[in-house]
Design an enzyme around this catalytic site. Structure first.
Site, PDB file in Angstrom:
ATOM      1  N   ASP A  33       0.832  -1.209   0.000  1.00 57.46           N
ATOM      2  CA  ASP A  33       0.000   0.000   0.000  1.00 57.46           C
ATOM      3  C   ASP A  33       0.870   1.264   0.000  1.00 57.46           C
ATOM      4  O   ASP A  33       1.985   1.258   0.527  1.00 57.46           O
ATOM      5  CB  ASP A  33      -0.904  -0.023   1.250  1.00 57.46           C
ATOM      6  CG  ASP A  33      -2.049   0.973   1.143  1.00 57.46           C
ATOM      7  OD1 ASP A  33      -2.280   1.507   0.041  1.00 57.46           O
ATOM      8  OD2 ASP A  33      -2.709   1.218   2.167  1.00 57.46           O
ATOM      9  N   HIS A  50       2.749   3.186  -8.995  1.00 57.49           N
ATOM     10  CA  HIS A  50       2.523   1.762  -9.264  1.00 57.49           C
ATOM     11  C   HIS A  50       3.714   1.148 -10.008  1.00 57.49           C
ATOM     12  O   HIS A  50       4.108   0.011  -9.751  1.00 57.49           O
ATOM     13  CB  HIS A  50       1.240   1.571 -10.074  1.00 57.49           C
ATOM     14  CG  HIS A  50       0.004   1.995  -9.332  1.00 57.49           C
ATOM     15  ND1 HIS A  50      -0.229   1.632  -8.018  1.00 57.49           N
ATOM     16  CD2 HIS A  50      -1.063   2.748  -9.699  1.00 57.49           C
ATOM     17  CE1 HIS A  50      -1.389   2.149  -7.626  1.00 57.49           C
ATOM     18  NE2 HIS A  50      -1.899   2.834  -8.615  1.00 57.49           N
ATOM     19  N   LEU A 144      10.693 -20.711  -4.376  1.00 55.23           N
ATOM     20  CA  LEU A 144       9.692 -19.787  -3.818  1.00 55.23           C
ATOM     21  C   LEU A 144       8.382 -19.831  -4.617  1.00 55.23           C
ATOM     22  O   LEU A 144       8.403 -19.780  -5.847  1.00 55.23           O
ATOM     23  CB  LEU A 144      10.264 -18.365  -3.868  1.00 55.23           C
ATOM     24  CG  LEU A 144       9.315 -17.239  -3.455  1.00 55.23           C
ATOM     25  CD1 LEU A 144       9.173 -17.186  -1.938  1.00 55.23           C
ATOM     26  CD2 LEU A 144       9.796 -15.890  -3.981  1.00 55.23           C
TER      27      LEU A 144
HETATM   28  C1  FPP Z   1      -2.071   0.252  -3.205  1.00 48.19           C
HETATM   29  O1  FPP Z   1      -1.545   1.542  -3.259  1.00 48.19           O
HETATM   30  C2  FPP Z   1      -1.521  -0.498  -4.301  1.00 48.19           C
HETATM   31  C3  FPP Z   1      -2.253  -1.076  -5.288  1.00 48.19           C
HETATM   32  C4  FPP Z   1      -3.712  -1.041  -5.363  1.00 48.19           C
HETATM   33  C5  FPP Z   1      -1.583  -1.755  -6.389  1.00 48.19           C
HETATM   34  C6  FPP Z   1      -0.466  -2.626  -5.947  1.00 48.19           C
HETATM   35  C7  FPP Z   1       0.274  -3.057  -7.119  1.00 48.19           C
HETATM   36  C8  FPP Z   1       1.628  -3.030  -7.202  1.00 48.19           C
HETATM   37  C9  FPP Z   1       2.505  -2.626  -6.100  1.00 48.19           C
HETATM   38  C10 FPP Z   1       2.309  -3.463  -8.420  1.00 48.19           C
HETATM   39  C11 FPP Z   1       1.932  -4.860  -8.708  1.00 48.19           C
HETATM   40  C12 FPP Z   1       2.756  -5.431  -9.700  1.00 48.19           C
HETATM   41  C13 FPP Z   1       2.478  -6.614 -10.270  1.00 48.19           C
HETATM   42  C14 FPP Z   1       3.467  -7.205 -11.143  1.00 48.19           C
HETATM   43  C15 FPP Z   1       1.229  -7.345 -10.023  1.00 48.19           C
HETATM   44  P1  FPP Z   1      -2.549   2.754  -3.457  1.00 48.19           P
HETATM   45  O2  FPP Z   1      -2.641   3.027  -4.907  1.00 48.19           O
HETATM   46  O3  FPP Z   1      -3.839   2.427  -2.790  1.00 48.19           O
HETATM   47  O4  FPP Z   1      -1.792   3.874  -2.722  1.00 48.19           O
HETATM   48  P2  FPP Z   1      -2.462   5.080  -1.901  1.00 48.19           P
HETATM   49  O5  FPP Z   1      -3.245   4.446  -0.779  1.00 48.19           O
HETATM   50  O6  FPP Z   1      -1.283   5.845  -1.430  1.00 48.19           O
HETATM   51  O7  FPP Z   1      -3.333   5.823  -2.856  1.00 48.19           O
END
Ligand code: FPP
Length: 254
Positions: A33, A50, A144
């Site tokens: 997050d 992201h 893994l």
């Molecule tokens: C939450 O941060 C994150 C997500 C909803 C997306 C997580 C995805 C990745 C870290 C990349 C994944 C990669 C692959 C290869 C699957 P947020 O956008 O809710 O952050 P915020 O709360 O600060 O707005």
């Protein structure tokens, strides 16, 4: 090819006092997050967060593998994330495609087994295709187990399990007495995974957000204020060190 980072306890040829090789969590699950807030902090659009989050996922995978963690489960997209703006959803759906295009060869080399936990329906074809290919190419790997929780939601998963069991009762294949925690687990999307030993959530939020509600019953939890794109090997070590300081009691006294 990336240089393989050396194991924590192998750095100087001996185990460091901070981490005990004998008590590495078998299954670590991570709620990644803070990508959006990280991007905002940099004055960048959310998708840059992201993109950087994808790099952090790669770092976490290598570090977990080096530590000897056997299962790593990453919450990449929830059943609730569809409510985000279409551009952001489209971008998130491309990330597994890009990630696997860039990293699959190295994952194969490292004997990583890729899996997905979530609903394929509603996912774009390119996302499903990339994931299926990675799953197929790595299915016999014994290292893994890297699971992407994608279009995953625990309440839906539990609801579907209940429906499937109810149908078997209706058809006479099961009776009410057959319903046990084991039977329920066999109907969850996580049926091939052990329960997580350690849950990590970044970005300072202290909630579970519909992630593995059944499976986290006795997991240890570790929260950090770090935004996911800043997460690195040292944070994983810190979480594991904290895990090793805890006494797991599973409701008992010892
Ligand atoms: C939450 O941060 C994150 C997500 C909803 C997306 C997580 C995805 C990745 C870290 C990349 C994944 C990669 C692959 C290869 C699957 P947020 O956008 O809710 O952050 P915020 O709360 O600060 O707005």
């Amino acid at each position: 090819m990336m240089k393989r980072a050396r194991s924590w306890w192998n750095k100087n040829g001996k185990e460091t006092p901070e981490l005990s090789k004998a008590n590495i969590p078998q299954h670590v699950a991570i709620i990644m997050d803070g990508n959006g807030r990280w991007a905002k902090q940099q004055g960048m659009p959310r998708i840059v967060g992201h993109q950087s989050g994808m790099k952090a996922l790669k770092r976490a995978t290598i570090a977990a593998d080096d530590l000897g963690i056997k299962y790593l489960t990453m919450y990449a997209f929830s059943t609730e994330n569809w409510t985000r703006p279409k551009d952001e959803v489209d971008f998130l759906m491309r990330l597994p495609v890009d990630f696997l295009a860039q990293e699959l060869d190295e994952l194969i080399e490292k004997n990583v087994c890729v899996r997905m936990m979530g609903y394929e329906e509603n996912l774009p074809d390119h996302t499903v295709k990339a994931l299926r290919e990675a799953i197929r190419k790595t299915k016999d790997n014994t290292g893994l187990v890297l699971t992407f929780a994608l279009n995953y939601g625990s309440r839906s998963e539990i609801t579907d399990a209940m429906k499937a069991i109810a149908q078997q009762i209706e058809s006479g294949d099961l009776t009410t007495d057959d319903i046990t925690p084991d039977l329920i687990e066999k109907h969850l999307l996580s049926k091939d995974l052990p329960d997580p030993d350690l849950l990590i959530r970044t970005s300072g939020e202290l909630r579970i957000s519909n992630f593995m509600l059944w499976q986290l019953a006795y997991s240890e939890m570790w929260f950090t204020d770090i935004y996911w794109p800043d997460f690195n090997r040292e944070h994983l070590y810190e979480a594991v060190a904290e895990y090793q300081r805890r006494t797991r009691r599973y409701g008992g006294l010892k």
